[in-house]
Enzyme design. Structure first.
Site, short mmCIF file in Angstrom:
data_model
loop_
_atom_site.label_atom_id
_atom_site.label_comp_id
_atom_site.label_asym_id
_atom_site.label_seq_id
_atom_site.Cartn_x
_atom_site.Cartn_y
_atom_site.Cartn_z
N LYS A 163 1.69 9.75 4.55
CA LYS A 163 2.13 8.81 3.52
C LYS A 163 1.38 9.05 2.22
O LYS A 163 0.18 9.35 2.22
CB LYS A 163 1.88 7.39 4.06
CG LYS A 163 2.45 6.24 3.25
CD LYS A 163 2.18 4.94 4.01
CE LYS A 163 2.66 3.71 3.26
NZ LYS A 163 2.40 2.48 4.05
N SER A 244 6.04 -0.49 4.65
CA SER A 244 6.05 0.39 3.49
C SER A 244 6.00 1.87 3.85
O SER A 244 6.14 2.72 2.97
CB SER A 244 4.85 0.07 2.59
OG SER A 244 3.62 0.30 3.29
N SER A 268 3.93 -2.49 8.31
CA SER A 268 4.33 -1.29 7.59
C SER A 268 4.32 0.00 8.41
O SER A 268 4.78 1.03 7.94
CB SER A 268 3.46 -1.09 6.34
OG SER A 268 3.77 -2.07 5.38
#
Length: 582
Positions: A163, A244, A268
């Site tokens: 990420k 996310s 997330s």
């Protein structure tokens, strides 16, 4: 949505991929009225006429892909051996690498080809925000090491995506999806990245995310960032990826790498894993270091694995876990970490007492139906089911969680930004708020930054309102919540649906989130493992196993046994939308 042919993840020093020889990539016009913020490019690479695709136009302005891919990322290209990338596991690929049937260089190259064919063209998933320009060179190094008899660890030669809020030293930036950090290159790897490299992993690139890990607006659209644009769900391109860790979820589901790393404050990892048909592990707070990760809140933040199988997630967690002098919360991690692959026992559920938290279900009748079917599967695997189980204090600490996150976001982000290289002009949360106002046309075309502004209005971490909210939320979620529920009925774990199926992305109105089960474990700092449960109209949904602190091995065992009993994951087909009755 927008379908494009040029890469959003170019890099000046990135060697142009070898393109397959039988396909042609077609460009598509954007959907009328669409806004697509673009990442500032060091360079752009336009594919040559090298991929043969049949593309059916859809009313959504994107593509329904029906690819021959006989020579693309799945087969023989320019004389290189065939690599079956779809659903390939760490164990399978490691065996091929060990036998000399495959090199890491070939593996990395073919993943790059697949990303070019499916992420930057075709269905244009847009999960990868930046490719590592050194990926092939790193692959060559690990290949040379293996040839000389040295194997670094369980991920030797395995491509991994991370990420884009996780620091990487070198040539890739760490942006958190924000234009404000477009050129921020970390001086030092995040600890999780250092552990990946030490285990022999090849960092293939970085994935898009909900900007600032979805802590900017209460009306946000998950999977959207000012820098990376919108990530699409590979199961239905008009559907959301949740957030996310949106890009990691979509990328691993679409087989753009073997495994990925996400981060979670509340939901997330588990939510994007669920809607993308993945296994996701949200570890105990302090098992995995947060050093070098763009923060929201130190009392809840953690990194964790996202993978297509429980076995791969367990292997990745084994690499990531451990104490770190850069993160005081991990001081006890080495006492608790273990080789989590040893928990992979298909008989783990036999005799396990599993509590059903019905009040965390109810996200929809179809989800409830497949959840009930999952309970039947648990019973068949030997679990003792206690149904229902009351989870004390559910919903009583939501406001306190919000207070804690706002206070800690201000303090933690200020500290992170202040330590960045001098070329980064955004040095504080206050600076970030002003940057977004100055670049509102690109940063805030669809939703605002009220969470940033509310956080900026908070005081320091010495204030009583913060201390009281932190103590109350931890107590109600942990000792008087999950721990109490486990003790009352002598349970080994609790389960609930992770959430509902992916909703249609709606940039105007924001996310249509129907509910989920992430908050108790997130606030308590306890582990949670989501595993594919079934599908609703072709859209994946997961079930979450959660329990007390440091219970990862136990939960992984249960998740593995469930996975082996159900085999619920199905790879995505990149449909434009789900089929509906006429």
């Amino acid at each position: 949505m927008r379908c494009r042919t040029t890469s959003r993840a170019g890099s000046a020093s990135f060697a142009k991929p070898r393109w397959p020889t039988r396909c042609r990539i077609l460009a598509f016009a954007p959907h009328p009225g669409e806004h697509s913020p673009a990442r500032p490019q060091r360079s752009r690479h336009r594919p040559n006429s090298g991929v043969a695709m049949h593309v059916l136009r859809s009313r959504y302005g994107c593509a329904l892909v029906s690819c021959f891919f006989a020579a693309a990322a799945f087969g023989q290209t320019n004389g290189t051996p065939h690599v079956q990338l779809e659903e390939a596991s760490i164990a399978q690929l490691t065996q091929q690498l060990r036998r000399g049937e495959l090199t890491s260089h070939t593996l990395v190259q073919q993943y790059l080809d697949r990303i070019a064919a499916l992420d930057k063209a075709g269905p244009a998933i847009n999960a990868v925000i930046e490719l590592n320009p050194d990926a092939l060179a790193i692959a060559d190094k690990v290949d040379a090491a293996r040839k000389s008899g040295k194997v670094y660890g369980p991920l030797h030669g395995i491509p991994v995506l991370i990420k884009d809020n996780i620091d990487t030293a070198g040539k890739m930036s760490t942006s958190a999806g924000s234009l404000a950090l477009a050129d921020s290159i970390a001086a030092k790897d995040a600890t999780v990245v250092a552990r990946l490299r030490a285990a022999g992993a090849v960092i293939l690139g970085k994935t898009n995310l909900s900007e600032w890990a979805n802590f900017r607006s209460t009306h946000s659209t998950s999977g959207l960032s000012g820098l990376g644009g919108l990530t699409r769900n590979p199961y239905a391109l008009d559907r959301n990826t949740c957030g996310s860790s949106s890009g990691t979820g979509a990328a691993i589901a679409a087989n753009f790498a073997v495994v990925g790393v996400g981060t979670e404050t509340d939901g997330s990892i588990v939510c994007p894993s669920s809607v993308n048909g993945l296994v996701g592990i949200k570890p105990t707070l302090g098992l995995v270091s947060r050093a070098g990760i763009v923060p929201i809140a130190h009392s809840q933040d953690t990194a964790g694995p996202m993978a297509r199988t429980v076995a791969d997630a367990a292997t990745l967690l084994t690499v990531l876990a451990g104490s770190d002098v850069r993160d005081a919360a991990t001081k006890d991690a080495d006492k608790h970490r273990r080789d989590y692959t040893k928990a992979l026992d298909a008989k783990s559920l036999k005799g396990a007492r599993i509590g059903i938290v019905r009040k965390l279900a109810g996200v929809g009748p179809e989800v409830d139906r497949v959840f009930d079917a999952s309970i039947v599967a648990l019973k068949a695997a030997g679990a003792v089911i206690v149904d229902p189980v009351e989870l004390p204090n559910q919903g009583k600490y939501d406001d306190d969680e919000s207070v804690v996150l706002q206070y800690e976001f201000k303090a933690d982000l200020d500290a992170y930004l202040a330590a960045l290289a001098p070329n980064v002009k955004t040095r504080s949360l206050a600076d970030l708020i002003e940057f977004n106002k100055a670049h509102a046309d690109r940063e805030m075309p669809w939703f605002g930054q009220e969470l940033l502004e509310q956080s900026q209005a908070r005081g320091g971490l010495d204030e009583k309102v913060y201390k009281d909210a932190l103590a109350k939320s931890k107590r109600l979620a942990g000792a008087e919540g999950i721990d109490a529920a486990l003790a009352k009925d002598k349970l080994d774990a609790l389960i609930a649906p992770t959430g509902g199926p992916a909703w249609v992305t709606d940039l105007v109105n924001g996310d249509h989130y129907t509910g989920g089960s992430s908050t108790p474990a997130a606030v308590a700092g306890y582990p949670a493992v989501t595993v594919p449960m079934s599908a609703v109209h072709g859209l994946p949904v997961g079930v979450t196993f959660f329990a007390g602190a440091w219970s990862e091995a136990q939960l992984i065992g249960y998740a593995y046994a469930f996975e082996q009993a159900t085999h619920a994951r199905k790879p995505p087909q990149f449909s434009a939308h789900i089929d509906t009755p006429n």
